[in-house]
Each structure stands twice: as C-alpha cells, then as structure tokens.
Design a protein around this motif. Sequence first.
Motif, PDB file in Angstrom:
ATOM      1  N   PRO A 113     127.197  63.071  61.464  1.00 19.65           N
ATOM      2  CA  PRO A 113     128.360  63.438  60.643  1.00 19.65           C
ATOM      3  C   PRO A 113     127.992  63.567  59.166  1.00 19.65           C
ATOM      4  N   ILE A 114     128.577  64.576  58.509  1.00 17.27           N
ATOM      5  CA  ILE A 114     128.337  64.748  57.075  1.00 17.27           C
ATOM      6  C   ILE A 114     129.682  64.818  56.344  1.00 17.27           C
ATOM      7  N   GLU A 115     129.646  64.407  55.066  1.00 17.00           N
ATOM      8  CA  GLU A 115     130.850  64.462  54.232  1.00 17.00           C
ATOM      9  C   GLU A 115     130.884  65.805  53.516  1.00 17.00           C
ATOM     10  N   VAL A 116     131.981  66.523  53.687  1.00 16.35           N
ATOM     11  CA  VAL A 116     132.127  67.823  53.030  1.00 16.35           C
ATOM     12  C   VAL A 116     133.266  67.723  52.030  1.00 16.35           C
ATOM     13  N   ARG A 117     133.100  68.349  50.856  1.00 19.39           N
ATOM     14  CA  ARG A 117     134.145  68.249  49.823  1.00 19.39           C
ATOM     15  C   ARG A 117     135.469  68.838  50.324  1.00 19.39           C
ATOM     16  N   ASP A 118     136.546  68.223  49.839  1.00 19.75           N
ATOM     17  CA  ASP A 118     137.888  68.651  50.225  1.00 19.75           C
ATOM     18  C   ASP A 118     138.252  69.915  49.435  1.00 19.75           C
ATOM     19  N   ALA A 399     136.282  74.786  39.324  1.00 17.23           N
ATOM     20  CA  ALA A 399     136.929  73.530  39.749  1.00 17.23           C
ATOM     21  C   ALA A 399     136.257  73.014  41.011  1.00 17.23           C
ATOM     22  N   ASN A 400     135.909  73.923  41.907  1.00 18.24           N
ATOM     23  CA  ASN A 400     135.252  73.531  43.157  1.00 18.24           C
ATOM     24  C   ASN A 400     133.937  72.805  42.889  1.00 18.24           C
ATOM     25  N   ARG A 401     133.208  73.263  41.885  1.00 17.45           N
ATOM     26  CA  ARG A 401     131.909  72.658  41.605  1.00 17.45           C
ATOM     27  C   ARG A 401     132.011  71.433  40.687  1.00 17.45           C
ATOM     28  N   LEU A 442     137.785  89.497  28.468  1.00 21.86           N
ATOM     29  CA  LEU A 442     136.698  90.141  29.233  1.00 21.86           C
ATOM     30  C   LEU A 442     135.382  89.410  28.995  1.00 21.86           C
ATOM     31  N   LEU A 443     135.126  89.040  27.726  1.00 18.97           N
ATOM     32  CA  LEU A 443     133.872  88.349  27.405  1.00 18.97           C
ATOM     33  C   LEU A 443     133.839  86.965  28.068  1.00 18.97           C
ATOM     34  N   ILE A 444     134.969  86.250  27.985  1.00 19.41           N
ATOM     35  CA  ILE A 444     135.023  84.909  28.606  1.00 19.41           C
ATOM     36  C   ILE A 444     134.792  85.034  30.118  1.00 19.41           C
ATOM     37  N   THR A 445     135.437  86.051  30.731  1.00 22.42           N
ATOM     38  CA  THR A 445     135.290  86.251  32.176  1.00 22.42           C
ATOM     39  C   THR A 445     133.840  86.565  32.529  1.00 22.42           C
ATOM     40  N   ALA A 446     133.229  87.457  31.751  1.00 20.54           N
ATOM     41  CA  ALA A 446     131.836  87.839  32.019  1.00 20.54           C
ATOM     42  C   ALA A 446     130.935  86.618  31.939  1.00 20.54           C
ATOM     43  N   ILE A 447     131.104  85.834  30.874  1.00 17.30           N
ATOM     44  CA  ILE A 447     130.244  84.640  30.706  1.00 17.30           C
ATOM     45  C   ILE A 447     130.494  83.656  31.848  1.00 17.30           C
ATOM     46  N   ALA A 448     131.779  83.478  32.197  1.00 15.40           N
ATOM     47  CA  ALA A 448     132.123  82.508  33.257  1.00 15.40           C
ATOM     48  C   ALA A 448     131.445  82.878  34.574  1.00 15.40           C
ATOM     49  N   TYR A 449     131.526  84.144  34.954  1.00 18.24           N
ATOM     50  CA  TYR A 449     130.922  84.554  36.240  1.00 18.24           C
ATOM     51  C   TYR A 449     129.399  84.543  36.180  1.00 18.24           C
ATOM     52  N   LEU A 450     128.843  84.961  35.040  1.00 16.06           N
ATOM     53  CA  LEU A 450     127.379  85.012  34.948  1.00 16.06           C
ATOM     54  C   LEU A 450     126.765  83.614  34.941  1.00 16.06           C
ATOM     55  N   LEU A 451     127.499  82.644  34.394  1.00 14.59           N
ATOM     56  CA  LEU A 451     126.956  81.285  34.319  1.00 14.59           C
ATOM     57  C   LEU A 451     127.129  80.499  35.618  1.00 14.59           C
ATOM     58  N   LEU A 452     128.117  80.895  36.420  1.00 13.34           N
ATOM     59  CA  LEU A 452     128.479  80.079  37.593  1.00 13.34           C
ATOM     60  C   LEU A 452     127.302  79.814  38.539  1.00 13.34           C
ATOM     61  N   PRO A 453     126.497  80.816  38.916  1.00  8.22           N
ATOM     62  CA  PRO A 453     125.359  80.514  39.794  1.00  8.22           C
ATOM     63  C   PRO A 453     124.372  79.532  39.155  1.00  8.22           C
ATOM     64  N   PHE A 454     124.239  79.588  37.805  1.00  6.85           N
ATOM     65  CA  PHE A 454     123.321  78.660  37.132  1.00  6.85           C
ATOM     66  C   PHE A 454     123.900  77.247  37.136  1.00  6.85           C
ATOM     67  N   VAL A 455     125.222  77.160  36.917  1.00  8.37           N
ATOM     68  CA  VAL A 455     125.887  75.844  36.983  1.00  8.37           C
ATOM     69  C   VAL A 455     125.678  75.258  38.378  1.00  8.37           C
TER      70      VAL A 455
END
Lengths: 501, 89
Positions: A113-118, A399-401, A442-455
């Motif tokens: 069994p493993i614990e998975v985030r809710d 929020a998920n991460r 648009l700039l905030i959105t671009a930065i948010a999506y581009l950074l997410l995989p690195f986060v």
Amino acid sequence: MKPDFRKTMIWLHTYSGLVLGWLLLAIFVTGTLSYFNHEISQWMKPELGSKPVSSMAINQSLQRLNTDASGAINWRINLATSRNNHLKLSWTMANKPKNIRHSQTLDSQSFQPIEVRDTQGGNFFRTFHYTLQLRDYGGRYFAGIAAMMMLVGIFSGIFTHRRFFRDFFTVRLNNVLKTLTDLHAVVGIITIPFCFILSVSALFIYISMYMPWSMDHHYDKGSRELNALVSTSLPALIPANIAAKPITDFTVILAQVQQQWPEQNAIKRISYELPFDANGRIVVSRHKSMSLSNKTQVLAFSSVDGHALTGAESERTARMLRRIFYGLHEALFASAGLRWLLFFMGSASCLLIASGMVMWLNKRLAKVKQRHLGHYLVERLNIAGIIGLILAIAGYFYANRLLDFNLAQRADAEISVFLLTWLAALTYSFIRPAQRAWLELLLITAIAYLLLPFVDFILNPQWLLQAWQYNNWVYLGVDLALLTTGSISLIFYCWLRGRNN
Amino acid sequence: MILSYLLQLVALWLLSMAMTKHFRHSFKRSLSARQEQCFSIGGWLTLVISFISLLSGEFPALMGVYWLSFLALNILLIALFNSWKSRKR
C-alpha cells in the motif's frame, strides 16, 4: 415591415455569444482538459510513480484482499492503465446501521500500500465543466442553458458568416481584426459537427433534469422509476448463506475473458460480490474502447469455481441511443490519437468563443468615440474570462504541488486556490488599465506555466527522473504541455507588447 | 486510416482549387470552367473514396468519428496553406 432574416440572425449570434460567452468558454476549456482527465490525474498524484504495472497485478491484488478484507461483502479491483497508473483496491465490510467502505492504493510493482495525496486531479475539470462547482445551486441548469445557447450560436453563426462559405478556405492575414474574424469563421465551420454533438449530447445527458414533466406525470418516482424500467443489469444476487472460499487465482477466468474480449488490456475492473458465499459472483468490466456507447460491458462468473454465469440483457434502442450520445460526449472510446484530435477541436472551439468576444468589443470600440459601461465591463470580463481562467488552472496545479500533503480536506483546498486565483485575476483586470492588465496577466501566466515543471523537479527530482527512466510519456507529456502553454502565453505577450508599442 | 486521411487532404485541396481565387494564387492564371468542373468532381469523388475507405473496415461508427475529426484538421490546414500561398504572392 418584414424583418430582415439575416440581420436577426446576426443580432442573435452576437448577443447569445456575448451574454453566455464567458460561461461557455469556461465550460469548453475545462471540458477540453477532461479529454486528458486520467493523464492529468496521474501527474497530480506523483506518488503513483512511473513503474510499469506487473502482469501479476490481479492475483497479487486478490491475495491482498483475501488477507486484508476477509469477511467483506464485496471486493473491487480497479486495474491500472498506462493513462492513470493507479491500482486501487476497495472493499465493503457489513456493519449496522451503515456498511463501512475501505480502499487502498497499491504500488504497481511491489503491491505494497502507498499513500497518495488527496486531490480531485483531472476529475475536477470534468465535474466543473457541467456543475460549475454549483451542483446544489443549479449549476447543471446553467450548463444546460449554455449548451442550448451554443446550439443557437451555431445555427445563427452559419447565417452570420455566410461569406466564409463563398470564400471557403480563406484567412486574410494582412490585418489583425480581419485575421481574427476569418479565424473565428474557419474554426466555427470546422467545429460545427463537434460543437453540435457536444451541445446536443449535453442536453441528452440531463434530459430528465431539464424536462422532467412527462416522466413525473407517468411514473410515481419520475425519472428514477423510468430508468429502472429501461436499464438492463445483471440478475439480482441471492445469497445462499453457505460459506465458501473465493477464487484467488484468476488465470482460469482470464482465459475465458480473453476468448470473449480479444483486445489487449480489455479488463478495467474486477468486482467480487459476496465473495465468501456459495452464490458469490465475479463481475469483470471491459474498457470502453470498442464501442461509442457509454454502457460498460460486463461478464459474470461464479466466485467459487469460475464457471460463466448469465449476463445482462441487451438494452432497448432508445436507451442505447441516449448512451451513444453520452459516449460521444465523454469520448471514453477514444484512442490516444483520436483524443488528441478531439482535444484539437475542443481547443479550436475555445478559440472560436474567445475570438468572438474579443471581436465584439474591438468592432464596437472602432466605431464609438466614447466608451460606455457595457464596453468597460466586456473588456474587463474578457481579460478575466480568457487569461484569468488559464492562470487559475496554473494556480490549481501549483496548489497540488505546494499544499501540505497531510492538510485536512486537501482536495477542496486545491479547488479553492483555483477559484481564488480566478477571482484575483478578475479583480486585477478591474483595477489596472486594460492593455496593462492583458500584458501583465499574460506574463504572469507564462512564467507560472514555464516554472511549474521546474518546481515539480525541485520538490522531488525522483518523480521526473523515474518518468524518464520508465518512458512514462503521460507524466512527461503533462510537463511538456505545461511548457507549451507557458511558451504560447509568452509569444502572445511579446506580440501584444510589440503591437502596443 | 492514414490513407483515408491523406485522401481527404487531397480532396479538400482539389475542392479549394475549384475556387477561382485559390486557383489563381496557386497557379498564377485564371480558372477555366472545365478546370473548375474537373477539380470539383475530382474533389468530391476523392472525398467519398476517403470516407468509404475508412468506414469499410471494423467499427464503422468509431471510424465515422475519426473521419469527421480529420475533416476539421484538414480544412484548417488547407485554409492556412492557401492563405500562406496568397500572402506569399
């Protein structure tokens, strides 16, 4: 005086689109993401890992259920697929006044069994697109009205953009507003079958909610009674009240299933009903990849000796027709290639709606000397409705991460972050000059999506490294999609900034 | 399936070439009535062949969904291709 039919249609197209455009866009964006519901869910539950599922999954799961769920009144195994990589066991223990349900997620290799985030994962987008997070407050009625308005928009759009049928295959690239108008028309035409089927099937799915009067008139319990009469299911299970041991080696049944369903990985779910009774039954459910209908095909076997039992009767034509519309809406039958094509058409529909709203405003602003309140409102709501929504989705992923793993009601908290981000974008669009608000969001959105995989990588490098090691293209694909969304936002930002300068 | 997709793409290109404006942009000369007829008949015929070739296999209903999805993508591709051609000119 005889009214001009085409002018009436243009008026209808313009204002039906304007009044419900933002709602339709939210429904279409979240609905389009739902084509990758399982893939998004897998990314949002990184604890599942990327190891391929062992072929021993069924027997190992049965042995675990036999140990951990002895005496249960049912067992269920939801098998992992490459889309969700989620092997889940659940069982119900008889208890008074209410039975108790348990569930466990197993590691796909070690079967521990493993614990998975809710989290609601991608399922949030699916439920949002028809409830609008207002299930108890008429959300499904609003979605129904939007579907009806979409139909009105499609038919009136055919008359409004009739020039495009004459100049078929033409997109004028020399002027931004003309390009936008032609793109609106071309995506409008290519998505006519898609939008028509989606809108009609959406109305079919909740027809008993939208038009309950006839059913209420003819049946005491309304649609519930009608559904019970026309639906077909396996015969009722009568307990023998004689103790018996369930089969825990599934090999015998698997051979019979493969004869009936020859495709690879045909089994979606295995249920044991009354596993410790001599009349116990095993129900094997098939993946919906072979039929347009959303009816799950099942096979039944004795849980004691594995012999085949009577299956369900086939459904009546009217019921089957509704199920086909339901199936077409959900597209659970779609292979990866078709799902991408449907995603493309969903995205084209979003472009259709968004371009329509931007055009409405720009055409009017070009004609007036002084703006009025309506222009101001549409301008701000366009910003929040288009880029604000994309940003809110990024907020949901963050929020998920970033939310604490053990936070109480964590799944609800993720959804709250989505809604609060959207509200923040709406507020921002009202307090900043429109052009600045577009650019900055648009700039905030671009930065948010581009950074997410690195986060994601910084939080736990193993998630990505394991995905790379085991060629888990679902996990890697979501990361690539995030980078692509960020890049598109950045390109739009640069283009808009250049144009403003 | 790939054959059907390609046939559909060719069919739509032929149909677009049956229109004076697109023909002129592509071939830099006017479209005669006979050419228009040829492109139009060829286009519709190829479109029907692409439809039948996809639906004659297994799961015709499912293949119908594929065909309509291909149609959306191909119309957009041809529209963008023709627009690019006219802009280049």
